[in-house]
Design a protein around this motif. Structure first.
Motif, short mmCIF file in Angstrom:
data_model
loop_
_atom_site.label_atom_id
_atom_site.label_comp_id
_atom_site.label_asym_id
_atom_site.label_seq_id
_atom_site.Cartn_x
_atom_site.Cartn_y
_atom_site.Cartn_z
N GLN A 99 3.64 0.62 10.05
CA GLN A 99 3.69 1.62 8.99
C GLN A 99 5.09 2.20 8.86
O GLN A 99 5.57 2.43 7.75
CB GLN A 99 2.67 2.72 9.25
N ALA A 109 2.36 7.55 12.96
CA ALA A 109 2.28 6.21 12.37
C ALA A 109 2.64 5.14 13.39
O ALA A 109 3.46 5.36 14.28
CB ALA A 109 3.23 6.13 11.18
N PRO A 135 0.82 -1.21 0.00
CA PRO A 135 0.00 0.00 0.00
C PRO A 135 0.86 1.27 0.00
O PRO A 135 1.98 1.28 0.50
CB PRO A 135 -0.78 -0.10 1.31
N SER A 136 0.31 2.32 -0.57
CA SER A 136 0.98 3.62 -0.59
C SER A 136 0.58 4.41 0.65
O SER A 136 -0.61 4.64 0.89
CB SER A 136 0.59 4.39 -1.84
N LEU A 137 1.56 4.81 1.43
CA LEU A 137 1.26 5.55 2.66
C LEU A 137 0.93 7.01 2.37
O LEU A 137 0.20 7.63 3.13
CB LEU A 137 2.45 5.45 3.61
N THR A 138 1.44 7.55 1.29
CA THR A 138 1.16 8.95 0.98
C THR A 138 -0.26 9.13 0.46
O THR A 138 -0.88 10.15 0.72
CB THR A 138 2.15 9.49 -0.07
N LYS A 139 -0.78 8.15 -0.23
CA LYS A 139 -2.16 8.24 -0.72
C LYS A 139 -3.16 8.11 0.43
O LYS A 139 -4.28 8.59 0.34
CB LYS A 139 -2.43 7.17 -1.76
N LYS A 140 -2.74 7.46 1.50
CA LYS A 140 -3.61 7.31 2.68
C LYS A 140 -3.44 8.47 3.65
O LYS A 140 -4.06 8.48 4.71
CB LYS A 140 -3.30 6.00 3.40
N ASP A 141 -2.59 9.43 3.33
CA ASP A 141 -2.31 10.59 4.19
C ASP A 141 -1.86 10.18 5.59
O ASP A 141 -2.36 10.69 6.60
CB ASP A 141 -3.52 11.52 4.28
N VAL A 142 -0.93 9.24 5.66
CA VAL A 142 -0.40 8.79 6.94
C VAL A 142 0.64 9.80 7.43
O VAL A 142 1.58 10.13 6.73
CB VAL A 142 0.24 7.39 6.80
#
Length: 50
Positions: free
Chosen positions: A34, A30, A18-25
């Motif tokens: 993560q 975190a 999964p992309s962490l930037t697309k999930k606004d983490v």
């Protein structure tokens, strides 16, 4: 050969993990999983570019 391996691994990671930037983490908030995923992806990218 090492660089080719990491480039292939980076492509595979992009499709599977999964992309962490697309999930606004937020990295400050975190959890450990993560942060480990972020560190792993960063390590693979660094080695693919060298």
């Amino acid at each position: 050969m090492k660089k080719k391996f990491f480039k292939t691994l980076a492509r595979l990671n992009k499709k599977v993990l999964p992309s962490l930037t697309k999930k606004d983490v937020d990295l400050a908030k975190a959890n450990k999983l993560q942060l480990a995923l972020f560190g792993y992806k960063l390590w693979v990218t660094k080695n693919a570019l060298d």
